[in-house]
Design an enzyme around this catalytic site. Structure first.
Site, PDB file in Angstrom:
ATOM      1  NE  ARG A  54      -1.694  -2.337   2.832  1.00 17.89           N
ATOM      2  CZ  ARG A  54      -1.835  -3.624   2.496  1.00 17.89           C
ATOM      3  NH1 ARG A  54      -2.889  -4.015   1.832  1.00 17.89           N
ATOM      4  NH2 ARG A  54      -0.937  -4.533   2.850  1.00 17.89           N
ATOM      5  CB  THR A  55       3.477   2.559   2.261  1.00 14.29           C
ATOM      6  OG1 THR A  55       2.729   2.138   3.400  1.00 14.29           O
ATOM      7  CG2 THR A  55       4.087   3.919   2.537  1.00 14.29           C
ATOM      8  CE  LYS A  84      27.087  -2.647  -6.406  1.00 13.58           C
ATOM      9  NZ  LYS A  84      27.362  -1.700  -7.489  1.00 13.58           N
ATOM     10  NE  ARG A 105       7.399   0.828   4.726  1.00 14.60           N
ATOM     11  CZ  ARG A 105       6.186   0.297   4.636  1.00 14.60           C
ATOM     12  NH1 ARG A 105       6.041  -0.944   4.249  1.00 14.60           N
ATOM     13  NH2 ARG A 105       5.117   1.005   4.946  1.00 14.60           N
ATOM     14  CG  HIS A 133       3.944   4.077   8.547  1.00  9.93           C
ATOM     15  ND1 HIS A 133       3.971   4.929   7.453  1.00  9.93           N
ATOM     16  CD2 HIS A 133       3.565   2.860   8.060  1.00  9.93           C
ATOM     17  CE1 HIS A 133       3.613   4.245   6.370  1.00  9.93           C
ATOM     18  NE2 HIS A 133       3.380   2.997   6.718  1.00  9.93           N
TER      19      HIS A 133
HETATM   20  C1  NCD Z   1       2.114  -0.988   8.084  1.00  9.66           C
HETATM   21  C2  NCD Z   1       3.618  -0.801   8.252  1.00  9.66           C
HETATM   22  O1  NCD Z   1       4.358  -0.967   7.278  1.00  9.66           O
HETATM   23  O2  NCD Z   1       3.988  -0.492   9.364  1.00  9.66           O
HETATM   24  N1  NCD Z   1       1.747  -1.236   6.752  1.00  9.66           N
HETATM   25  C3  NCD Z   1       1.394  -0.186   5.963  1.00  9.66           C
HETATM   26  O3  NCD Z   1       2.200   0.687   5.690  1.00  9.66           O
HETATM   27  N2  NCD Z   1       0.117  -0.094   5.575  1.00  9.66           N
HETATM   28  C4  NCD Z   1       1.546  -2.000   8.999  1.00  9.66           C
HETATM   29  C5  NCD Z   1       2.125  -3.371   8.988  1.00  9.66           C
HETATM   30  O4  NCD Z   1       2.992  -3.707   8.181  1.00  9.66           O
HETATM   31  O5  NCD Z   1       1.681  -4.144   9.835  1.00  9.66           O
END
Ligand code: NCD
Length: 303
Positions: A54-55, A84, A105, A133
């Site tokens: 999703r993100t 590397k 991320r 997040h």
């Molecule tokens: C979340 C995350 O990555 O922290 N996912 C997301 O971004 N929708 C929640 C999760 O992974 O449990």
């Protein structure tokens, strides 16, 4: 103007309200297929050192809808120069040469901040380990406001891994800006929230309790479920021991007014039959990510 998006701590109530209002205009525009091309000629880089559905894809869609072009490095732990041995700082410097915004991320806490300390382009933290997040927390607020019309006077339950869940941390922090919210963290005792995080909540005047009992379920306005974060457990046996210990069932939810949110992915924390109930708003929540992320991409550039 360059604005990093690193932590829920950086936003005040007014910032939140402005971002939510902006996201709403994007929801309307998106549904009419009339999203303004405000990022024409911009490049958005998405570099993900941890898995994401999703993100990453909603940031990329948000950027494309706004007219930007997207460059993307997924599985960056093995597919970028990090493999590397390149430092996060050097990677951030490099991406600053190519892109106008860097969405990142990383499995390690504090890495978004480290990247931002050297990048000449805004860094958007799409999750740093078990820490934060912020874009998820904003879309969670957007979803609550959309469905309940308010962000105050809420009884919110958070389950079931507040120790490791960055989405629970960021959302609880943002909710402290609004009056009279009460939090209940529901989890096996071994997964209780971090004392440091609880202190932070206390300092922000939050009211909360911690329990391992789901029986008060119907008293909540919002139940924010999140899977146990298997990848953050030191001992996988612990994860297996607890992963099915607390589950939101159809029986528990049916007939209540409690709205169920989940940042997803879902593993065991919500029975699939709950999806049929009007309380289940997690798929709409995921869609709302698009609108918030449009608002955040513009915010990052001070547009
Ligand atoms: C979340 C995350 O990555 O922290 N996912 C997301 O971004 N929708 C929640 C999760 O992974 O449990």
């Amino acid at each position: 103007m360059k604005r990093n998006i690193i932590s829920a701590h950086q936003f005040n109530k007014k910032d939140i309200e402005t971002l939510l209002a902006r996201a709403k205009t994007f929801e309307t525009a998106y549904k009419k297929n009339k999203v303004p091309k405000k990022l024409k000629d911009k490049v958005v880089a998405c570099i993900f050192f941890e898995p994401s559905t999703r993100t990453r894809l909603s940031f990329e869609t948000a950027a494309l809808k706004l007219g930007a072009q997207v460059i993307s490095a997924e599985s960056a732990m093995s597919n970028s120069s990090s493999y590397k041995g390149e430092s996060i700082e050097d990677t951030a410097r490099m991406l600053s040469c190519y892109a106008d915004i860097i969405v990142m991320r990383h499995p390690k806490e504090g890495y978004a901040e480290r990247a931002a300390s050297v990048a000449s382009k805004p860094i958007v933290n799409a999750g740093d380990g078990g820490n934060e997040h912020p874009s998820q927390a904003l879309l969670d607020l957007y979803t609550i406001k959309k469905h309940l019309g308010r962000l105050d006077n809420l009884k919110v339950a958070f389950g079931f891994d507040p120790k490791h869940s960055r989405t629970i941390r960021s959302l609880a922090l943002l909710l402290t800006h609004f009056k009279n919210n009460h939090f209940t963290f529901i989890c096996p005792k071994a997964l209780n929230p971090d004392p440091e995080f609880l202190n932070d909540l206390k300092n922000r005047g939050a009211n909360f309790e911690i329990t391992d009992n789901l029986s008060e379920f119907k008293n909540f306005d919002i139940f924010y479920a999140n899977r146990l974060q298997g990848e953050r457990f030191e001992d996988q046996k612990e994860f297996e021991k607890y992963r099915k210990s607390l589950i939101i069932t159809k029986e528990l939810v049916k007939g209540t007014k409690t709205l169920i949110l989940d940042p997803l992915p879902r593993i065991d924390e919500i029975e699939v039959t709950v999806d049929e109930l009007p309380n289940a708003i997690y798929f709409d929540q995921a869609q709302n990510g698009l609108y918030i992320r449009m608002a955040l991409l513009l915010y990052a550039l001070g547009l």
